[in-house]
Enzyme design. Structure first.
Site, PDB file in Angstrom:
ATOM      1  N   ASP A 516     -38.819  22.348  58.904  1.00 36.04           N
ATOM      2  CA  ASP A 516     -38.628  21.215  58.006  1.00 36.04           C
ATOM      3  C   ASP A 516     -39.972  20.855  57.377  1.00 36.04           C
ATOM      4  OD1 ASP A 516     -37.426  19.054  56.749  1.00 36.04           O
ATOM      5  OD2 ASP A 516     -37.395  17.786  58.533  1.00 36.04           O
ATOM      6  N   GLU A 519     -42.556  21.825  52.208  1.00 35.33           N
ATOM      7  CA  GLU A 519     -42.781  21.974  50.763  1.00 35.33           C
ATOM      8  C   GLU A 519     -44.246  22.322  50.419  1.00 35.33           C
ATOM      9  OE1 GLU A 519     -39.166  20.386  51.712  1.00 35.33           O
ATOM     10  OE2 GLU A 519     -41.047  19.396  52.167  1.00 35.33           O
TER      11      GLU A 519
END
Length: 932
Positions: A516, A519
């Protein structure tokens, strides 16, 4: 019977126009079938006299409304450009475009009424027909295609524009070509993706390519029909160091892809800009989300399809306009296009995956039901939830934990008080044939005393973190506080990542990993020190990213990585972490890896699946999960799903019941919610809701053989697992905008309820016979919308005529299910034919197909004879039997049924369903059934 071979596209034998291409002094002149002159931008986009007149009237009316021009009237050539064909010359969003600013770029300025709701509409500043661009200086044949030089005589308006470009064209296959444009004088950053290297020019391509010399433009046609797929003469090519732009006319408005965004499956071309820059934000319309996929699929008139992939990882936006037209804008790298000619949408996606790589074969347990929440609070509470699921005999294959299992939110630790029994929980799951998955974030805590936290100490010692421009680790802030970020572009980091996971696995033997925040996400913009001045962090042009800055909630674009600067690598961060994680799991467990990642990039399917992020417990979020899931099928990431029942906010019993029904048909099926919300696992609801959820999960588990076979076909040849209806019915334009239904493979139509208070649902049924999955009752559709009964305990599933589905008696885990007998469902066509297949292996070993450790069966029905043919057999098949075969659509009651010539008992119902049971046939033996 279909041949069990990798798909090969069959194409017409056509003459290749490129074989007669002249050298530089004879650049191809467009044929009469195209525009008569390619040079003027507006002519290349198909300007008509009628459109000119209408546009002139429209401009006049708008001029009166807006109170007249502010300055001298624009030249007549500007008025000749219809509004829909105005390509934006001033896309910057941080300034109000004035006539002075626009004309300083040499562009046309005409005010129009602003768009509603603050959206961008018709650009006020747009390119005139004679705007200067590149010209073709030379064009020569090469063994694979052509190479040319493009020269710009006048400087563009962005700094450091590149005067001479090199263009390389490769006719790679009969259905794929590559067009690459880059600086002719020096190398530029290119995406380090492992793409196929061709050695031979395509012999019979189904496309032809033409060029405009001055100004430069490309015209790509589909041979035979002559459809123009690309026409870049509609606006000038701009190629500066940090601003690259190219536009094209589109042959239709039916465009899909270009992720990751929350939107309908079919994109609006009404002045819609899609930004590609990986960003941590709860899925919201109009924002750039977690991943970047610069690929689109377009349906042409008549049912053909093509796709375009821009291999570029820099910040990017794609502007769509109603011409129809499209503009690519990126702020780095090169223009490296792959074009796929299909000609049907399934083939386009297969051809795309031949470039980016076919997805990995998941373990069978990955296709079971997964359960998670942020906020279990302890390993004992997690354990109690898993045991409650067992007590109610609700299927579940994997139990997950979110970040609350960690000690101080630090990776590779678990809370010694609240999660002290975590190793025992995992041991218990394994005893019951279940699996354990936990979250791991990339941010590594940097504040622990020296010598107390090995991951940071060792990463620092080896120099494996992203660095600032000053050569020091870039420090941001994530869940554990101040953190450093591993540089996964460095292969040494992969080894360090493996060692960390090995050390943790020795204490908590996890089975899969959830990556997770990759980005990468940062709770501050850039770093604790901000970002330095310069054109990496403040480029001349910033695409329409959320936050208006490349560093918004992520690290500085100027951060140094092993392979390049973060400016170039940002969109690759999740991909490279997934690659490191999948390879680590293989080394640790020696089995197929299971990884779910939030951030993604093309080729991600080789290493991980994806979930659609931090959605909300709202009905519209449930709907948006369908186009989201279908979009990732286009991107070659078939293992995809959304958080069932929603992540944030509290669900209702009705919403969660309907969402469990839909989510049972996500390829990746996980119920997950946030802390401080009501529990939403199936055991938390009333007996009736719990039963409805259990029943639909049992239906999913009964279909695991079919679903697993679909994943095998995806792994082997790039087929989609879930797909939009237009993939199977490309000639039916009514299917082009449908994204409230979907198909599993070619055969199984899912029509969920997506609104509250409903006891029926409307579903579109393309032309043909469709059978109720549960009962076998049929409906013969002419291609129409049908109203279906849908009480709260029912999900509508229908089988397409001509299909054969392998199903299995469901158990509460995939391990328990795979030992149960099979039942084949044969949905006969109007010509009493059907086809299906089954792939079977041990469900977890690496490369079973490649090593021949599998069984593969093909099922056929022709008139009144059914056959099961074993094309390949392995020992695993010996443990499973086929117990029953049900035939839907047997129009006359048979007098007898023969199994390999021997009479067998059977049943026949009034709804034309014939069932032969009690067969006990080994999966590894072929057989035939005949009804007379």
């Amino acid at each position: 019977m279909r041949s069990y071979q990798k798909l090969r596209t069959v194409v017409p034998q056509l003459v290749v126009s490129q074989d007669e291409e002249e050298e530089e002094e004879n650049v191809a002149t467009p044929t009469p079938a195209g525009p008569s002159k390619l040079a003027p931008w507006w002519v290349g986009s198909g300007l008509l006299v009628t459109a000119v007149l209408l546009s002139t009237i429209t401009v006049w009316v708008l001029r009166q409304v807006s109170g007249g021009w502010h300055g001298p009237a624009p030249p007549p050539q500007c008025h000749r450009v219809p509004e829909s064909h105005r390509y934006d010359c001033y896309p910057e969003r941080s300034v109000v475009v004035t006539q002075e600013l626009c004309e300083s770029r040499g562009c046309c300025f005409i005010e129009v009424l602003p768009a509603v709701e603050g959206k961008r509409g018709v650009p006020w500043c747009f390119y005139p027909p004679d705007f200067p661009s590149y010209m073709v200086q030379s064009l020569n044949q090469t063994p694979l295609g052509m190479a040319g030089l493009l020269v710009r005589r006048e400087k563009a308006y962005y700094p450091r524009d590149i005067p001479v470009l090199r263009m390389d064209v490769e006719f790679q296959t009969n259905t794929r070509l590559r067009i690459k444009i880059t600086d002719a004088a020096k190398p530029r950053y290119e995406v380090p993706l492992d793409v196929p290297q061709v050695m031979k020019r395509a012999e019979n391509p189904i496309y032809s390519l033409e060029f405009s010399r001055d100004p430069f433009g490309v015209l790509l046609r589909r041979r035979g029909k002559g459809t123009v797929l690309l026409n870049t003469t509609v606006a000038p090519l701009i190629f500066a160091d940090q601003f690259l732009q190219i536009s094209t006319a589109l042959p239709s408005r039916f465009l899909y892809g270009l992720g990751e965004h929350r939107s309908t499956l079919l994109h609006s071309l009404d002045w819609n800009t899609l930004t590609l820059w990986a960003r941590d934000v709860a899925p919201t319309e109009s924002f750039n989300l977690y991943g970047a996929h610069p690929f689109y699929l377009l349906m042409e008139e008549g049912g053909d399809a093509h796709g375009v992939f821009l291999l570029n990882s820099n910040a990017m936006e794609v502007a769509l306009q109603p011409a129809p037209g499209l503009t690519w804008r990126t702020i780095g790298g090169v223009l490296d296009f792959y074009i796929f000619l299909g000609p049907d949408p399934n083939m386009v996606i297969q051809q795309y995956q031949e470039v980016i790589g076919f997805p990995a074969m998941p373990p069978l347990w990955a296709l079971g039901f997964h359960l998670c929440r942020w906020g279990y609070g302890s390993s004992n509470e997690t354990w109690q939830t898993a045991r409650a699921m067992r007590n109610f005999q609700i299927p579940q294959d994997a139990q997950w934990n979110d970040i609350d299992y960690m000690d101080g939110y630090r990776d590779f630790t678990f809370d010694p008080q609240k999660f002290s029994s975590l190793p025992s929980l995992v041991e218990d799951l394994h005893k019951h044939g279940q699996h354990y998955v936990m979250i791991v974030d990339p941010g590594i805590s940097s504040t622990s005393p020296q010598g107390s936290y090995w991951p940071f100490d060792e990463g620092l010692r080896r120099g494996l973190f992203l660095n600032t421009t000053q050569g020091q680790p870039l420090i941001g802030q994530v869940w554990p506080g101040y953190t450093a970020f591993p540089d996964f572009s460095n292969t040494d980091t992969h080894q360090w990542w493996l060692e960390n996971l090995q050390r943790f696995h020795a204490h908590v033997p996890f089975d899969g990993l959830w990556i997770d925040m990759n980005e990468p996400s940062n709770f501050m913009d850039g770093s604790e020190e901000g970002c330095p001045p310069g054109e990496l962090d403040s480029p001349p042009y910033t695409p329409a990213v959320l936050g208006d800055s490349l560093s918004a909630k992520t690290v500085c674009a100027s951060a140094k990585q092993n392979a390049s600067v973060h400016y170039n690598l940002h969109n690759l961060y999740g991909l490279k972490e997934a690659e490191a994680t999948a390879r680590a799991l293989i080394q640790i467990r020696g089995k197929r890896p299971f990884v779910i990642s939030r951030s993604t990039f093309p080729s991600q399917g080789r290493y991980s699946g994806h979930w659609l992020g931090d959605n909300r417990s709202q009905w519209k979020d449930m709907y948006y999960s369908i186009p989201g899931m279908l979009g990732f099928s286009l991107f070659g990431i078939p293992l995809v799903g959304a958080d069932i029942c929603g992540f944030s906010g509290s669900t209702s019993e009705e919403l969660c019941t309907r969402w469990m029904q839909l989510g049972a048909f996500y390829p990746f099926s996980r119920n997950h919610n946030a802390q401080n919300e009501k529990a939403q696992d199936p055991t938390a609801f009333s007996p009736s809701a719990r039963t409805a959820m259990k029943d639909v999960l049992l239906t999913r588990y009964s279909l695991l053989p079919f679903l697993y076979t679909l994943f095998h076909r995806a792994h082997l040849q790039g087929e989609t697992v879930v797909r939009p209806l237009f993939f199977e019915f490309p000639w039916d334009v009514a299917t082009y905008g449908l994204d409230r239904q979907f198909l599993w493979g070619q055969s199984l139509l899912v029509t969920p309820v997506l609104e509250p208070g409903a006891d029926s649902v409307l579903g579109y049924f393309p032309q043909g016979m469709w059978y109720d999955f549960y009962t076998g009752s049929s409906v013969n559709s002419s291609g129409e919308m049908l109203k279906l009964s849908a009480p709260l305990d029912h999900l509508n599933l229908h089988l397409r005529e001509g299909s054969i589905l392998p199903t299995q008696k469901p158990g509460t885990t995939s391990k328990a299910t795979r030992g149960n007998p099979l039942r084949l469902i044969v949905a006969l066509s109007s010509r009493t034919t059907a086809w299906g297949d089954l792939f079977w292996d041990d469900g977890e070993s690496l490369d079973t197909f490649e090593q021949g450790d599998y069984s593969y069966l093909v099922f056929n029905a022709t008139e009144n004879i059914f056959t099961s043919n074993v094309l390949h057999a392995s020992a695993e098949a010996a443990y499973v039997t086929i117990d029953a075969v049900s035939f839907y659509g047997v129009q006359e009651p048979p007098s007898k049924v023969l199994l390999d010539g021997q009479e067998k008992p059977f049943s026949y119902l009034d709804n034309q369903v014939l069932t032969v049971s009690g067969l006990s046939l080994g999966l590894s033996q072929g057989f035939s059934l005949q009804w007379l």
